[in-house]
Design a protein around this motif. Structure first.
Motif, PDB file in Angstrom:
ATOM      1  N   ASN A  14      47.260   5.454  63.055  1.00 48.20           N
ATOM      2  CA  ASN A  14      45.807   5.325  63.001  1.00 48.20           C
ATOM      3  C   ASN A  14      45.307   5.638  61.593  1.00 48.20           C
ATOM      4  O   ASN A  14      45.895   6.459  60.885  1.00 48.20           O
ATOM      5  N   ALA A  15      44.237   4.996  61.215  1.00 48.68           N
ATOM      6  CA  ALA A  15      43.628   5.230  59.904  1.00 48.68           C
ATOM      7  C   ALA A  15      42.192   5.687  60.111  1.00 48.68           C
ATOM      8  O   ALA A  15      41.432   5.033  60.841  1.00 48.68           O
ATOM      9  N   THR A  16      41.831   6.770  59.456  1.00 46.27           N
ATOM     10  CA  THR A  16      40.457   7.283  59.545  1.00 46.27           C
ATOM     11  C   THR A  16      39.839   7.344  58.163  1.00 46.27           C
ATOM     12  O   THR A  16      40.429   7.904  57.238  1.00 46.27           O
ATOM     13  N   MET A  17      38.676   6.753  58.048  1.00 44.69           N
ATOM     14  CA  MET A  17      37.930   6.776  56.794  1.00 44.69           C
ATOM     15  C   MET A  17      36.566   7.383  57.051  1.00 44.69           C
ATOM     16  O   MET A  17      35.960   7.125  58.088  1.00 44.69           O
ATOM     17  N   ASN A  18      36.095   8.157  56.101  1.00 42.34           N
ATOM     18  CA  ASN A  18      34.826   8.841  56.260  1.00 42.34           C
ATOM     19  C   ASN A  18      33.822   8.405  55.200  1.00 42.34           C
ATOM     20  O   ASN A  18      34.196   8.032  54.092  1.00 42.34           O
ATOM     21  N   CYS A  19      32.574   8.471  55.591  1.00 40.74           N
ATOM     22  CA  CYS A  19      31.495   8.054  54.701  1.00 40.74           C
ATOM     23  C   CYS A  19      30.379   9.074  54.813  1.00 40.74           C
ATOM     24  O   CYS A  19      29.972   9.421  55.931  1.00 40.74           O
ATOM     25  N   SER A  20      29.890   9.537  53.695  1.00 44.34           N
ATOM     26  CA  SER A  20      28.737  10.431  53.710  1.00 44.34           C
ATOM     27  C   SER A  20      27.614   9.795  52.909  1.00 44.34           C
ATOM     28  O   SER A  20      27.868   9.040  51.965  1.00 44.34           O
ATOM     29  N   TYR A  21      26.394  10.095  53.294  1.00 51.37           N
ATOM     30  CA  TYR A  21      25.243   9.513  52.612  1.00 51.37           C
ATOM     31  C   TYR A  21      24.180  10.580  52.416  1.00 51.37           C
ATOM     32  O   TYR A  21      24.310  11.700  52.941  1.00 51.37           O
ATOM     33  N   LYS A  22      23.133  10.224  51.661  1.00 51.54           N
ATOM     34  CA  LYS A  22      22.213  11.275  51.226  1.00 51.54           C
ATOM     35  C   LYS A  22      20.842  11.250  51.896  1.00 51.54           C
ATOM     36  O   LYS A  22      20.229  12.293  52.082  1.00 51.54           O
ATOM     37  N   THR A  23      20.349  10.071  52.213  1.00 54.50           N
ATOM     38  CA  THR A  23      18.983   9.989  52.745  1.00 54.50           C
ATOM     39  C   THR A  23      18.996   9.543  54.202  1.00 54.50           C
ATOM     40  O   THR A  23      20.025   9.132  54.730  1.00 54.50           O
ATOM     41  N   LYS A  47      24.696  15.449  59.995  1.00 55.07           N
ATOM     42  CA  LYS A  47      25.585  15.700  58.853  1.00 55.07           C
ATOM     43  C   LYS A  47      25.540  14.565  57.843  1.00 55.07           C
ATOM     44  O   LYS A  47      26.221  14.615  56.814  1.00 55.07           O
ATOM     45  N   LYS A  48      24.780  13.538  58.160  1.00 53.23           N
ATOM     46  CA  LYS A  48      24.701  12.359  57.302  1.00 53.23           C
ATOM     47  C   LYS A  48      26.106  11.847  56.989  1.00 53.23           C
ATOM     48  O   LYS A  48      26.506  11.710  55.815  1.00 53.23           O
ATOM     49  N   SER A  49      26.845  11.584  58.047  1.00 49.97           N
ATOM     50  CA  SER A  49      28.202  11.107  57.846  1.00 49.97           C
ATOM     51  C   SER A  49      28.603  10.145  58.961  1.00 49.97           C
ATOM     52  O   SER A  49      28.044  10.172  60.068  1.00 49.97           O
ATOM     53  N   SER A  50      29.582   9.327  58.638  1.00 49.78           N
ATOM     54  CA  SER A  50      30.114   8.356  59.586  1.00 49.78           C
ATOM     55  C   SER A  50      31.612   8.278  59.379  1.00 49.78           C
ATOM     56  O   SER A  50      32.123   8.573  58.292  1.00 49.78           O
ATOM     57  N   SER A  51      32.306   7.880  60.418  1.00 51.41           N
ATOM     58  CA  SER A  51      33.737   7.679  60.281  1.00 51.41           C
ATOM     59  C   SER A  51      34.125   6.346  60.913  1.00 51.41           C
ATOM     60  O   SER A  51      33.489   5.890  61.872  1.00 51.41           O
ATOM     61  N   LEU A  52      35.138   5.748  60.338  1.00 54.36           N
ATOM     62  CA  LEU A  52      35.717   4.505  60.869  1.00 54.36           C
ATOM     63  C   LEU A  52      37.171   4.793  61.207  1.00 54.36           C
ATOM     64  O   LEU A  52      37.932   5.225  60.344  1.00 54.36           O
ATOM     65  N   LEU A  53      37.508   4.569  62.444  1.00 53.82           N
ATOM     66  CA  LEU A  53      38.885   4.763  62.902  1.00 53.82           C
ATOM     67  C   LEU A  53      39.479   3.409  63.258  1.00 53.82           C
ATOM     68  O   LEU A  53      38.889   2.662  64.034  1.00 53.82           O
ATOM     69  N   ILE A  54      40.605   3.108  62.667  1.00 52.81           N
ATOM     70  CA  ILE A  54      41.365   1.899  63.033  1.00 52.81           C
ATOM     71  C   ILE A  54      42.605   2.374  63.768  1.00 52.81           C
ATOM     72  O   ILE A  54      43.443   3.090  63.212  1.00 52.81           O
TER      73      ILE A  54
END
Lengths: 111, 115
Positions: free
Chosen positions: A18-27, A69-76
């Motif tokens: 599995n691959a997990t990628m995370n994304c954080s943003y500010k607004t 938390k202003k964050s997202s993750s993508l799991l493949i």
């Protein structure tokens, strides 16, 4: 300016993992989208999640969104060599408005 | 559905010349098109937002006189790089959307090399 930051910048895994990628943003955002880009090619839209949603699935993809938390993750899941690409998150401040892209995660899936 | 094309897919030009890149929505009407630039191994940076029939809105730091954008119809937007220089060499990507859609549909990109 770039709103999103992605982590990790590069990820190398074996096929089937599995691959997990995370994304954080500010607004605050209206929606967050994930795209895939094969080397030297255009972007392919993968999945969109709205700010009032917490999780979405599409095939082997699972996206979560935590607005506190202003964050997202993508799991493949069960990755394949064909999943090798760069993955970008992009945030939209309003419906259909311009997107601001994160720095991207370069994923390599080894056969 | 929702196919966006770009032409040309790659172009090499000499410094000082101008290059026009076309972005077309093939099966839908795009009231808004976006132009992005992407340097190697970097993310996409929005250059400008183009609305059909009106002037484009440029992002800070993007020279509107150098990057001319025309969105003359609901299916076509053009980006002209005027007096191109080697530092303009990049991958240019357009996207299009309709009012009803959150998603943007991206073209395949145009690789510009200025020698």
């Amino acid at each position: 300016s770039q709103q999103g930051e992605e982590d990790p910048q590069a990820l190398s895994i074996q096929e089937g993992e599995n691959a997990t990628m995370n994304c954080s943003y500010k607004t605050s955002i209206n929606n967050l989208q994930w795209y895939r880009q094969n080397s030297g090619r255009g972007l392919v839209h993968l999945i969109l999640i709205r700010s009032n949603e917490r999780e979405k699935h599409s095939g082997r993809l699972r996206v979560t969104l935590d607005t506190s938390k202003k964050s997202s993750s993508l799991l493949i899941t069960a990755s394949r060599a064909a999943d090798t690409a760069s993955y970008f998150c992009a945030t939209g401040l309003s419906a259909g408005n311009m997107l601001t892209f994160g720095g991207g995660t370069r994923l390599m899936v080894k056969p | 559905g929702a196919v966006v094309s770009q032409h040309p897919s790659w172009v090499i030009c000499k410094s000082g010349t101008s290059v026009k890149i076309e972005c077309r929505s093939l099966d839908f009407q795009a009231t808004t098109m976006f132009w992005y630039r992407q340097f190697p191994k970097q993310s996409l940076m929005l250059m400008a937002t183009s609305n059909e029939g009106s002037k484009a809105t440029y992002e800070q730091g993007v020279e509107k006189d150098k990057f001319l954008i025309n969105h003359a119809s609901l299916t076509l937007s053009t980006l002209t790089v005027t007096s191109a220089h080697p530092e303009d060499s990049s991958f240019y990507i357009c996207s299009a959307r309709t009012p009803a859609l959150y998603e943007q549909y991206f073209g395949p990109g145009t690789r510009l090399t200025v020698t």
